[in-house]
Scaffold this active site. Structure first.
Site, PDB file in Angstrom:
ATOM      1  N   GLU A 113       0.911  -1.090  -0.094  1.00 30.84           N
ATOM      2  CA  GLU A 113       0.099  -0.016  -0.044  1.00 30.84           C
ATOM      3  C   GLU A 113       1.023   1.083   0.201  1.00 30.84           C
ATOM      4  OE1 GLU A 113      -3.930   2.102   2.515  1.00 30.84           O
ATOM      5  OE2 GLU A 113      -2.810   0.142   3.170  1.00 30.84           O
ATOM      6  N   HIS A 169      -6.968  -1.856  15.328  1.00 31.41           N
ATOM      7  CA  HIS A 169      -7.007  -1.317  14.107  1.00 31.41           C
ATOM      8  C   HIS A 169      -6.749  -2.124  12.817  1.00 31.41           C
ATOM      9  CE1 HIS A 169      -6.968   2.276  11.631  1.00 31.41           C
ATOM     10  NE2 HIS A 169      -6.042   1.742  10.756  1.00 31.41           N
ATOM     11  N   GLU A 170      -5.927  -2.597  12.927  1.00 32.92           N
ATOM     12  CA  GLU A 170      -5.233  -3.599  11.749  1.00 32.92           C
ATOM     13  C   GLU A 170      -6.287  -4.784  11.423  1.00 32.92           C
ATOM     14  OE1 GLU A 170      -3.412  -2.255   9.844  1.00 32.92           O
ATOM     15  OE2 GLU A 170      -2.849  -0.532  10.968  1.00 32.92           O
ATOM     16  N   GLY A 220       3.109   2.196  10.249  1.00 37.53           N
ATOM     17  CA  GLY A 220       2.884   1.537  11.486  1.00 37.53           C
ATOM     18  C   GLY A 220       2.632   0.247  11.199  1.00 37.53           C
ATOM     19  N   ALA A 221       1.743  -0.211  10.794  1.00 36.26           N
ATOM     20  CA  ALA A 221       1.424  -1.481  10.387  1.00 36.26           C
ATOM     21  C   ALA A 221       0.455  -1.472   9.105  1.00 36.26           C
ATOM     22  CB  ALA A 221       0.662  -2.010  11.689  1.00 36.26           C
ATOM     23  N   MET A 222       0.272  -2.889   8.647  1.00 36.05           N
ATOM     24  CA  MET A 222      -0.510  -2.848   7.481  1.00 36.05           C
ATOM     25  C   MET A 222      -1.378  -4.059   7.519  1.00 36.05           C
ATOM     26  SD  MET A 222      -0.932  -2.022   4.479  1.00 36.05           S
ATOM     27  CE  MET A 222      -2.196  -2.683   3.311  1.00 36.05           C
ATOM     28  N   GLU A 223      -2.787  -4.055   7.199  1.00 34.27           N
ATOM     29  CA  GLU A 223      -3.852  -5.027   7.171  1.00 34.27           C
ATOM     30  C   GLU A 223      -3.809  -6.211   6.163  1.00 34.27           C
ATOM     31  OE1 GLU A 223      -5.616  -1.289   4.838  1.00 34.27           O
ATOM     32  OE2 GLU A 223      -4.114  -1.679   6.529  1.00 34.27           O
ATOM     33  N   ASN A 224      -2.676  -6.463   5.632  1.00 32.89           N
ATOM     34  CA  ASN A 224      -2.683  -7.433   4.456  1.00 32.89           C
ATOM     35  C   ASN A 224      -3.713  -8.543   4.853  1.00 32.89           C
ATOM     36  OD1 ASN A 224      -0.477  -6.085   3.291  1.00 32.89           O
ATOM     37  ND2 ASN A 224       0.563  -6.863   4.983  1.00 32.89           N
ATOM     38  N   HIS A 268      -9.531  -3.721  10.092  1.00 30.33           N
ATOM     39  CA  HIS A 268      -9.465  -3.750   8.719  1.00 30.33           C
ATOM     40  C   HIS A 268     -10.022  -4.851   7.876  1.00 30.33           C
ATOM     41  CE1 HIS A 268      -8.176   0.411   7.708  1.00 30.33           C
ATOM     42  NE2 HIS A 268      -6.889   0.275   8.270  1.00 30.33           N
TER      43      HIS A 268
END
Length: 880
Positions: free
Chosen positions: A126, A303-304, A267-271, A307
Site C-alpha cells: 500500500e 486497528h489492523e 505503523g502496520a499493514m492490514e494485508n 480492517h
C-alpha cells in the site's frame, strides 16, 4: 523538473478497462535476484472503454519474459520499460497473461514492494508497492483471488508466509530449498498482498469465533523477542471478540498472522490474513515499554484486525476514498480502546492528538479535505486529516443518528457492499437508507477542508427565565477552497446551574434539538431556552462532539466553575486547557514586550485541587495537570510566533503551579507511587501517569529536593514507564543531571534498538543550545541508522517536531539541518523523507526573522532538480 509529480483528480476517475479474476504468483526468492512469475486471468471490463490495448504499471522492474495465453509474445506486440508494460491487441474475451520479472530485494531501500528487513524478506504494497513486484493493474478497484507459491533456501528462510490459508508445503529434493503454497479465497486489491520469508520466532494461540470456528493465531518476530509478543496476542483476541459483539463481524480465514519487522515505513499493514507490523507496535513488556506503548500496541493491533471488514472485505474504489477505510477503522479502534480502558481519558487523549496533528494541518498549506479532490503523490495523503478527522466524522455520524440508527447503517453497509470497492457516497447511502435521514449537508464534512470556528455567546434574562445562546460557524479559506459552506455541526451541550448540576428547561426554539444535541446547520443560529430557573454556564461541545475550534464568551471564573463541577469529563479538561492557554498567551506577550509575567494564582490553586481530588480517576487528573504544549500555544497564537517566548512563558506557569501546589503534589506523588508488581492495566497506568506528572511539576519549581527525588526515581524504577518519565523530566528541564542519566539509560539498553529510539528522541528534544550538535554527533552513533525509519523518526523527527526552540533557532541552523538531511535521504527513502518535511508546515506563522530562514531552506530544497515526487509534492504545497 525531472521528478515533478503527476496530478491525479477524483473527477477523472474511470473504471479499469480490464479486470483480473485470478492471480497466481511464484516467487523464487534470492537476496540479489528474485524471480517473480505472475499468471493473470483477465477479461475486458464491461464498464471500460472497450480498448484492446492493455497497460500495466511497474516501478523499477526488469522484464524477463511475457506470454499471452501461453504463447511467447513477439517484440512488436508489446513495449516494456521499468515503469510500464503495454500489450497491443489483446483478445476481446477472457485471456491469460504470464509475466516474469526480476527484482533485487536487498537493494530496495525504499521499503516498498519486496525488500529485506533484517534477515527476512517482507512486502509493503500500500498504496502502489505491488507494481514494484510485477507489472499490474495496481489500483484498489481491481479485486482478484490470489494463490501464491514461495520457494527459498530452507536454511535462510525456514518460514514462508503469504495471504490466506496454507494449502501445501514441502522440501524440494536435492536442492536445499523448500516451498509453500498459500491461497486466499477472498477477492482483494493488490495493495493487500503480502509475503514474508525468513528465520523467525513464533508464539501461537487460537480463537473460537461466535459461530464455533477455531482460528489459529500466530505472531512472528525476531528470535529472542517472543515473550514480548504476549500483550499483542492478548490484544488480538480481545479485538476479535469485541468486533463480534459490537458489530457482528466474525473472522473468515482459518489463520490470522502478525509479523513484526524492524524496517517499516508505516505503523502496520492490514494485508489479508497476514498483517505486517512495525515491531514497535507489537513488542512490549514492563522493562522495555511504557504504558503509552502498551496502549499503542493494543490500539494498532485492533486497528489492523478491524480492517479485515472495513478495508479488506469492503475496500475503497480509488485512493481518494482512503478515509473510507482509515477514518472508519480509526474510529472503530478508538471505540475498542474506550471500552477496554477509560472512555473519558481515551477521548481526551484522542482529541489531544487531533489538535496537535490535524488542526495545524487544516490550518496550513497542507490542508486538504478528508476526501481530497486532487493529489500529486498518494503516499503524502496518509495524513491526520484522513485518519483522525475522518474518525471524528464517523463519530459525528453516530451522534446524529443515535446508537441504534448508526448500527443499522453499519449492518446495511456490510450486507450491501461485502466484496466490493466503494465510495463515500456508498457509505453514507447505507446510513441514509437505514434511517431515512438526509445526510446531504453532512457530506460536506468529507469535501470541505479547514477546521470550523464555532463562536458561542449566551445571555440570561432573569425576568423572562430565558437563556439565549447565539451560535455562529465560520471556516477560513484553505488551498483551492476560498469559499466555505455551512456544515451540519452537532453541538452536545448542558446548561450548568449554580450547584454544578445541569438545569432543565421547558422548551427551546431556534434550532433542532434532539436530547442533549443542538443541530447547527446554518452559518448562525440563535437558540432560546424557556423556563430556565437560574443563570447557567453553558457547557458546549461535550465529549468534543465535533472537530471545531470553540470560542466561547466565558470568563475565567466561569471556566474555573466548569473545571470544578461540569458533569462532562472532557469539558472539565477543556476548561483547564482554555484557562492555561489564556494565561500562557498573555505571558508570551509579556515576555516579548520585556514586561513582567503574572500568572493567575487561581489557576494554580485549581490545578492543585484537581490533583488532590480522589473522586477523579488518576489518569484524568494527570491529563488536567499537563499544560498545553509549546506547539499548542503557537497554534493558538497563529501568527508572528516566537517559540523562545512561548517556552519561557510555559516554564513560568509550571513553576508557579509547582510553588503554589507543592504540598499537594508531593502527597499525590507519594500516594500514587506505592510499590506493587507492574501491570499494564488502565488503573495502574493512571496511577503512574499521575505520579510522574506530579514529579515533573515539582521539578519545574527548581527545588533541589524535587530534582534529587526524580534522579532517585530514575535509578530505582522497576518499569520503563517510571524510568523514562523520570529521564524525560531531567532532559526536558535541561538539567545537568540528565547527562549521567541519559548515559546510564543508553548503557542499560544498548542492545535494544526499540528502547534506544526513546533515548535518541530524548537526546533530540533537550531544549538547550547544544542539542543540534548533539543530534549531528548521534548520527554517527551505532544506535542510529539512516536505513531504518524508526531511527530516523526518533532522532531527526524528534528534533524537528518535538524541539520547538532548537528546531526554530534564530540562526536558522535547525531548518538548514532538516533540509540538508532530507536532501540526502530522499533518493534512498523518499516516503520517510517527505514525512520529515511536514515539520515545516507552520513556517508562515513564525515571526519574520525565522520565517525568512525557514523559507530559504525550503526553497533550496525546491531547487534540487532530482528531488523525489514525494518530497517535491510536500515542498511545493508548503511553499504555495
Amino acid at each position: 523538473m525531472k521528478n515533478d509529480p503527476v496530478t491525479v483528480r477524483l473527477a477523472d476517475y474511470r473504471p479499469p478497462d480490464f479486470l483480473i479474476d485470478r492471480v497466481e504468483l511464484d516467487f523464487q526468492l534470492d537476496r540479489k535476484r528474485t524471480r517473480v512469475t505472475a499468471w493473470l486471468a483477465m477479461r475486458p471490463n464491461p464498464a471500460g472503454s472497450g480498448t484492446r490495448r492493455l497497460e500495466l504499471g511497474g516501478d523499477e522492474l526488469t522484464l524477463v519474459s511475457l506470454k499471452l495465453d501461453g504463447i511467447d509474445l513477439p517484440a512488436d506486440r508489446y513495449r516494456a520499460t521499468p515503469e510500464k508494460l503495454i500489450v497491443e491487441d489483446v483478445p476481446a474475451g477472457p485471456f491469460a497473461v504470464e509475466i516474469v520479472t526480476e527484482i533485487a530485494p536487498a537493494a530496495n531501500t525504499k521499503l516498498m514492494g519486496l525488500y529485506r528487513s533484517g534477515s527476512a524478506y517482507c512486502t509493503q504494497c500500500e498504496a502502489e508497492g505491488f507494481r514494484r513486484i510485477t507489472y499490474f493493474l495496481d489500483r484498489p478497484d481491481v479485486l482478484a483471488i490470489y494463490t501464491t507459491r514461495i520457494e527459498a533456501e530452507k536454511a535462510e528462510a525456514p518460514v514462508l508466509l503469504a495471504n490466506g490459508n496454507r494449502k501445501e508445503a514441502g522440501d524440494i529434493p536435492g536442492t536445499g530449498r523448500h516451498y509453500a503454497i498459500w491461497h486466499d479465497p477472498f477477492p482483494k486489491p493488490a495493495y493487500l498482498f503480502a509475503l514474508v520469508a525468513g528465520d523467525l520466532g513464533l508464539i501461537e494461540d487460537s480463537f473460537t469465533t461466535i459461530s464455533g470456528r477455531k482460528v489459529a493465531l500466530q505472531i512472528w518476530c525476531e528470535h529472542g523477542r517472543e515473550a514480548r509478543c504476549a500483550y499483542a496476542m492478548d490484544s488480538l483476541k480481545r479485538s476479535m471478540r469485541w468486533d463480534e459483539r459490537a458489530f457482528g463481524r466474525e473472522y473468515d480465514l482459518d489463520i490470522f498472522m502478525i509479523v513484526a519487522v524492524s524496517d517499516f515505513n508505516m505503523g502496520a499493514m492490514e494485508n489479508k490474513g497476514l498483517n505486517i507490523f512495525n515491531d514497535k507496535y507489537v513488542l512490549a513488556d514492563g522493562d522495555t515499554a511504557t504504558d503509552f506503548d502498551f496502549a499503542h500496541v493494543e490500539g494498532v493491533i485492533a486497528h489492523e484486525y478491524f480492517h479485515n471488514w472495513t478495508g479488506n472485505r469492503i475496500t475503497c474504489r480509488d485512493w481518494f476514498q482512503l478515509c473510507l477505510k482509515e477514518g472508519l477503522t480509526v474510529w472503530r479502534d478508538q471505540e475498542f480502546s474506550s471500552d477496554m480502558r477509560s472512555r473519558p481519558v481515551k477521548r481526551i487523549s484522542d482529541v489531544r492528538t487531533l489538535m496537535a496533528r490535524q488542526f495545524p494541518e487544516d490550518g496550513g498549506p497542507l490542508a486538504h479535505p478528508v476526501r481530497p479532490e486532487v493529489y500529486a503523490e498518494i503516499n503524502n495523503f496518509y495524513t491526520a486529516t484522513v485518519y483522525e478527522k475522518g474518525a471524528e466524522i464517523v463519530g459525528m455520524l453516530k451522534t446524529l443518528l443515535g446508537a441504534n440508527g448508526f448500527r443499522a447503517g453499519m449492518d446495511l453497509y456490510f450486507r450491501r457492499h461485502d466484496g466490493q470497492a466503494v465510495t463515500i457516497e456508498d457509505f453514507l447511502a447505507a446510513f441514509a437508507d437505514a434511517t431515512g435521514k438526509d445526510l446531504s449537508q453532512f457530506k460536506l464534512w468529507y469535501a470541505q477542508a479547514g477546521t470550523p470556528e464555532l463562536d458561542a455567546q449566551g445571555e440570561y434574562d432573569a425576568r423572562a427565565k430565558t437563556y439565549t445562546l447565539r451560535l455562529a460557524q465560520q471556516t477560513a479559506p484553505t488551498p483551492g477552497q476560498p469559499v466555505k459552506q455551512a456544515l451540519h455541526i452537532p453541538v452536545r451541550f448542558g446548561l450548568v446551574g449554580p450547584n454544578g448540576a445541569d438545569l432543565s428547561y421547558e422548551r427551546a426554539e431556534g434550532a433542532t434539538i434532539e436530547g442533549d444535541v443542538i443541530h447547527l446547520t446554518d452559518a448562525s443560529q440563535t437558540v432560546t431556552f424557556h423556563g430556565v430557573s437560574s443563570p447557567p454556564v453553558p457547557s458546549l461541545l461535550r465529549g468534543f462532539s465535533a472537530p471545531v475550534k470553540l470560542a466561547v464568551g466565558l470568563s475565567a471564573d466561569d471556566l474555573l466553575f466548569l473545571l470544578r463541577t461540569d458533569a462532562d469529563p472532557f469539558n472539565r479538561w477543556q476548561a483547564a486547557q482554555m484557562l492555561a492557554s489564556r494565561d500562557l498567551i498573555a505571558a508570551t506577550r509579556a515576555v516579548r514586550n520585556g514586561e513582567p509575567r503574572h500568572h493567575d494564582p487561581k489557576l494554580a490553586e485549581a490545578f492543585g485541587a484537581v490533583a488532590a481530588d480522589e473522586a477523579l480517576e488518576p489518569a484524568f487528573r494527570a491529563l488536567v495537570l499537563q499544560l498545553p504544549g509549546e506547539a499548542d500555544i503557537a497554534r493558538e497564537i497563529g501568527r508572528d510566533v516566537d517559540p523562545d517566548a512561548i517556552a519561557a512563558a510555559r516554564r513560568g506557569l509550571r513553576a508557579t503551579i509547582a510553588a503554589r501546589a507543592a504540598s499537594t503534589l508531593e502527597k499525590v506523588a507519594a500516594r500514587m507511587s506505592q510499590a506493587g508488581a507492574f501491570s499494564p492495566d488502565a488503573a495502574a497506568a493512571g496511577r503512574r501517569a499521575l505520579a510522574n506528572t506530579a514529579f515533573d511539576l515539582l521539578v519545574a519549581g527548581g527545588g533541589r529536593e524535587a530534582i534529587d527525588a526524580v534522579v532517585r526515581r530514575f535509578h530505582a524504577a522497576d518499569n520503563m514507564t517510571d524510568r523514562l518519565a523520570a529521564l524525560s523530566t531531567l532532559a526536558h528541564a535541561a538539567l545537568p543531571e540528565r547527562v549521567a542519566a541519559l548515559a546510564a539509560f543508553h548503557d542499560r539498553y544498548r542492545a535494544d534498538p526499540l528502547v534506544l529510539d526513546k533515548w535518541l528522541t530524548l537526546e533530540a528534544t533537550v531544549p538547550a543550545p547544544e542539542t543540534l550538535e548533539r543530534v549531528r554527533a548521534l548520527m554517527a552513533d551505532p544506535a542510529f541508522s539512516t536505513s531504518n525509519p524508526n531511527r530516523l523518526r526518533a532522532l531527526v523527527g524528534g528534533f524537528a517536531s518535538g524541539n520547538q526552540t532548537q528546531f526554530n533557532r534564530t540562526d536558522g541552523a535547525g531548518y538548514d539541518f532538516l533540509a540538508g538531511f532530507v536532501a540526502s535521504l530522499d533518493e534512498r527513502n523518499p516516503q520517510t523523507a517527505a514525512r520529515l518535511l511536514i515539520s515545516f508546515r507552520s513556517w508562515r506563522a513564525l515571526e519574520p526573522g525565522r520565517r525568512a530562514l525557514a523559507e530559504a531552506a525550503l526553497r533550496r530544497l525546491a531547487d534540487k532538480p532530482d528531488l523525489s515526487p514525494d518530497s517535491r509534492d510536500i515542498v511545493t504545497r508548503t511553499l504555495a
